[in-house]
Design a protein around this motif. Structure first.
Motif, PDB file in Angstrom:
ATOM      1  N   PRO A 151       0.817  -1.206   0.000  1.00 14.51           N
ATOM      2  CA  PRO A 151       0.000   0.000   0.000  1.00 14.51           C
ATOM      3  C   PRO A 151       0.857   1.264   0.000  1.00 14.51           C
ATOM      4  CG  PRO A 151       0.127  -0.887   2.216  1.00 14.51           C
ATOM      5  CD  PRO A 151       1.059  -1.710   1.364  1.00 14.51           C
ATOM      6  N   GLY A 152       0.297   2.322  -0.541  1.00 10.26           N
ATOM      7  CA  GLY A 152       1.017   3.600  -0.514  1.00 10.26           C
ATOM      8  C   GLY A 152       0.215   4.644  -1.233  1.00 10.26           C
ATOM      9  N   SER A 153       0.706   5.888  -1.162  1.00  5.64           N
ATOM     10  CA  SER A 153       0.011   6.931  -1.919  1.00  5.64           C
ATOM     11  C   SER A 153       0.671   7.159  -3.284  1.00  5.64           C
ATOM     12  CB  SER A 153      -0.113   8.228  -1.109  1.00  5.64           C
ATOM     13  OG  SER A 153       1.042   8.525  -0.400  1.00  5.64           O
ATOM     14  N   PHE A 154       1.944   6.853  -3.400  1.00 12.37           N
ATOM     15  CA  PHE A 154       2.639   6.871  -4.706  1.00 12.37           C
ATOM     16  C   PHE A 154       2.414   8.200  -5.436  1.00 12.37           C
ATOM     17  CE2 PHE A 154       1.171   2.492  -3.793  1.00 12.37           C
ATOM     18  CZ  PHE A 154       2.411   1.925  -3.525  1.00 12.37           C
TER      19      PHE A 154
ATOM     20  N   THR B 219      -4.953   6.961  -0.188  1.00  7.43           N
ATOM     21  CA  THR B 219      -4.732   8.377   0.089  1.00  7.43           C
ATOM     22  C   THR B 219      -4.262   8.521   1.521  1.00  7.43           C
ATOM     23  OG1 THR B 219      -6.416   9.009  -1.507  1.00  7.43           O
ATOM     24  CG2 THR B 219      -5.869  10.641   0.166  1.00  7.43           C
ATOM     25  N   ASN B 220      -3.146   9.247   1.665  1.00  2.00           N
ATOM     26  CA  ASN B 220      -2.637   9.530   3.002  1.00  2.00           C
ATOM     27  C   ASN B 220      -3.254  10.857   3.438  1.00  2.00           C
ATOM     28  OD1 ASN B 220      -1.131  10.254   5.243  1.00  2.00           O
ATOM     29  ND2 ASN B 220       0.708   9.216   4.483  1.00  2.00           N
ATOM     30  N   VAL B 221      -4.136  10.790   4.443  1.00  2.00           N
ATOM     31  CA  VAL B 221      -4.897  11.988   4.821  1.00  2.00           C
ATOM     32  C   VAL B 221      -4.005  13.096   5.381  1.00  2.00           C
ATOM     33  CG1 VAL B 221      -7.148  10.896   5.178  1.00  2.00           C
ATOM     34  CG2 VAL B 221      -5.464  10.879   7.036  1.00  2.00           C
ATOM     35  N   SER B 222      -2.782  12.735   5.793  1.00  2.00           N
ATOM     36  CA  SER B 222      -1.907  13.760   6.376  1.00  2.00           C
ATOM     37  C   SER B 222      -0.949  14.375   5.352  1.00  2.00           C
ATOM     38  CB  SER B 222      -1.138  13.188   7.568  1.00  2.00           C
ATOM     39  OG  SER B 222      -0.438  12.051   7.170  1.00  2.00           O
ATOM     40  N   LYS B 223      -1.114  14.041   4.068  1.00  2.00           N
ATOM     41  CA  LYS B 223      -0.219  14.619   3.051  1.00  2.00           C
ATOM     42  C   LYS B 223      -1.029  15.346   1.980  1.00  2.00           C
ATOM     43  CE  LYS B 223       3.358  10.968   3.244  1.00  2.00           C
ATOM     44  NZ  LYS B 223       3.843   9.783   2.508  1.00  2.00           N
ATOM     45  N   ASN B 224      -0.452  16.437   1.455  1.00  2.00           N
ATOM     46  CA  ASN B 224      -1.060  17.101   0.297  1.00  2.00           C
ATOM     47  C   ASN B 224      -0.718  16.298  -0.940  1.00  2.00           C
ATOM     48  OD1 ASN B 224      -2.018  19.258   1.783  1.00  2.00           O
ATOM     49  ND2 ASN B 224      -0.061  20.333   1.629  1.00  2.00           N
TER      50      ASN B 224
ATOM     51  N   GLY C 242      -6.873   0.837  -6.893  1.00  2.00           N
ATOM     52  CA  GLY C 242      -7.068   1.945  -5.960  1.00  2.00           C
ATOM     53  C   GLY C 242      -7.883   1.462  -4.772  1.00  2.00           C
ATOM     54  N   PHE C 243      -7.749   2.164  -3.637  1.00  2.00           N
ATOM     55  CA  PHE C 243      -8.637   1.849  -2.523  1.00  2.00           C
ATOM     56  C   PHE C 243      -8.939   3.103  -1.712  1.00  2.00           C
ATOM     57  CE2 PHE C 243      -6.276   1.772   1.590  1.00  2.00           C
ATOM     58  CZ  PHE C 243      -4.980   1.996   1.138  1.00  2.00           C
ATOM     59  N   THR C 244     -10.121   3.063  -1.094  1.00  2.00           N
ATOM     60  CA  THR C 244     -10.466   4.097  -0.122  1.00  2.00           C
ATOM     61  C   THR C 244     -10.804   3.351   1.154  1.00  2.00           C
ATOM     62  OG1 THR C 244     -12.738   3.980  -0.909  1.00  2.00           O
ATOM     63  CG2 THR C 244     -11.406   5.773  -1.794  1.00  2.00           C
ATOM     64  N   GLY C 245     -10.776   4.010   2.277  1.00  2.00           N
ATOM     65  CA  GLY C 245     -11.065   3.318   3.536  1.00  2.00           C
ATOM     66  C   GLY C 245      -9.811   2.673   4.090  1.00  2.00           C
ATOM     67  N   LEU C 246     -10.024   1.701   4.943  1.00  2.00           N
ATOM     68  CA  LEU C 246      -8.898   1.097   5.654  1.00  2.00           C
ATOM     69  C   LEU C 246      -8.160   0.084   4.785  1.00  2.00           C
ATOM     70  CD1 LEU C 246     -10.488   0.417   9.173  1.00  2.00           C
ATOM     71  CD2 LEU C 246      -8.783   2.167   8.593  1.00  2.00           C
ATOM     72  N   VAL C 247      -6.841   0.072   4.902  1.00  2.00           N
ATOM     73  CA  VAL C 247      -6.047  -0.911   4.158  1.00  2.00           C
ATOM     74  C   VAL C 247      -6.353  -2.324   4.659  1.00  2.00           C
ATOM     75  CG1 VAL C 247      -3.971  -0.783   5.621  1.00  2.00           C
ATOM     76  CG2 VAL C 247      -3.748  -1.327   3.198  1.00  2.00           C
ATOM     77  N   THR C 248      -6.722  -2.437   5.931  1.00  2.00           N
ATOM     78  CA  THR C 248      -7.043  -3.762   6.478  1.00  2.00           C
ATOM     79  C   THR C 248      -8.317  -4.334   5.836  1.00  2.00           C
ATOM     80  OG1 THR C 248      -8.070  -2.608   8.331  1.00  2.00           O
ATOM     81  CG2 THR C 248      -5.895  -3.560   8.717  1.00  2.00           C
TER      82      THR C 248
ATOM     83  N   GLN D  45       1.304  -2.367  13.817  1.00  2.00           N
ATOM     84  CA  GLN D  45       0.656  -2.873  15.030  1.00  2.00           C
ATOM     85  C   GLN D  45      -0.842  -2.571  15.026  1.00  2.00           C
ATOM     86  OE1 GLN D  45       3.380  -1.005  17.789  1.00  2.00           O
ATOM     87  NE2 GLN D  45       4.464  -2.930  18.152  1.00  2.00           N
ATOM     88  N   MET D  46      -1.186  -1.383  14.528  1.00  2.00           N
ATOM     89  CA  MET D  46      -2.615  -1.031  14.436  1.00  2.00           C
ATOM     90  C   MET D  46      -3.314  -1.977  13.456  1.00  2.00           C
ATOM     91  SD  MET D  46      -5.294   0.658  15.134  1.00  2.00           S
ATOM     92  CE  MET D  46      -4.957   2.177  16.009  1.00  2.00           C
ATOM     93  N   ASN D  47      -2.709  -2.184  12.294  1.00  2.00           N
ATOM     94  CA  ASN D  47      -3.331  -3.052  11.292  1.00  2.00           C
ATOM     95  C   ASN D  47      -3.461  -4.480  11.803  1.00  2.00           C
ATOM     96  OD1 ASN D  47      -3.766  -1.031   9.397  1.00  2.00           O
ATOM     97  ND2 ASN D  47      -1.736  -1.245   8.493  1.00  2.00           N
ATOM     98  N   SER D  48      -2.432  -4.947  12.505  1.00  2.00           N
ATOM     99  CA  SER D  48      -2.464  -6.294  13.063  1.00  2.00           C
ATOM    100  C   SER D  48      -3.565  -6.412  14.113  1.00  2.00           C
ATOM    101  CB  SER D  48      -1.091  -6.620  13.656  1.00  2.00           C
ATOM    102  OG  SER D  48      -1.171  -7.765  14.441  1.00  2.00           O
TER     103      SER D  48
END
Ligand code: PNS
Length: 157
Positions: free
Chosen positions: A7-10, A37-42, A68-74, A103-106
């Motif tokens: 995953p990434g914003s690329f 989409t990384n919500v903390s990046k422009n 593409g994806f929206t929402g959680l990567v998990t 750790q959050m994803n796990s």
């Protein structure tokens, strides 16, 4: 069948990203590049542009697909029966944030994260720095595929 997600914003795709996807494609039977989409990046490029970029950058890798994806990567991983998330680690500075996400994803779904150390010659390359350098007219041609270089010139003109 072992399936991984990268995953990434690329935004934009760099040779560093392609290096990690390529190496993941040798470790897993199937790799899905998940463009989010990384919500903390422009962002400079929209989702469709980033998907097209990664499709083109990974076109020679026969077991790699790009979505593409929206929402959680998990959620994306759970819907596709994914065994592991693969992330590149450039330096110790990446580690704290990546560990926290892993750790959050796990804890959300049990999905494992596998870290691949970035090749040393790509260790300083990030999309954010590429955008900054290109924005000031610097030469980023050794950090991104040629077609991405052209897109950056067009977008930042
Ligand atoms: O290339 P980036 O910007 O580091 O990619 C970050 C990305 C898009 C992979 C990450 O922000 C992400 O997974 N976003 C989807 C939302 C999500 O699952 N957030 C919780 C992560 S623990």
């Amino acid at each position: 069948m072992r399936r991984a997600v990268c995953p990434g914003s690329f935004d934009p795709a760099t040779f560093g990203h392609v290096d990690i996807v390529r190496r993941a494609s040798r470790l897993f039977d199937e790799v899905i590049v998940a463009v989010g989409t990384n919500v903390s990046k422009n962002r400079l490029f929209d989702a469709d542009e980033r998907i097209t970029m990664m499709r083109r950058a990974c076109a020679d890798l026969s077991n790699v697909s790009v979505e593409g994806f929206t929402g959680l990567v998990t959620t994306f991983c759970a819907e596709r029966d994914v065994d592991a998330i693969v992330k590149g680690l450039r330096a110790a500075s990446d580690f704290d944030y990546e560990l926290q996400m892993a750790q959050m994803n796990s804890s959300l779904t049990g999905v494992e994260t596998v870290f691949i150390p970035t090749s040393p010659e790509r260790g300083f390359v990030s999309s954010s720095l590429v955008k900054e350098v290109a924005g000031f007219g610097g030469d980023v041609s050794s950090f991104v595929p040629g077609f991405v270089h052209d897109l950056l010139k067009e977008r930042l003109a």
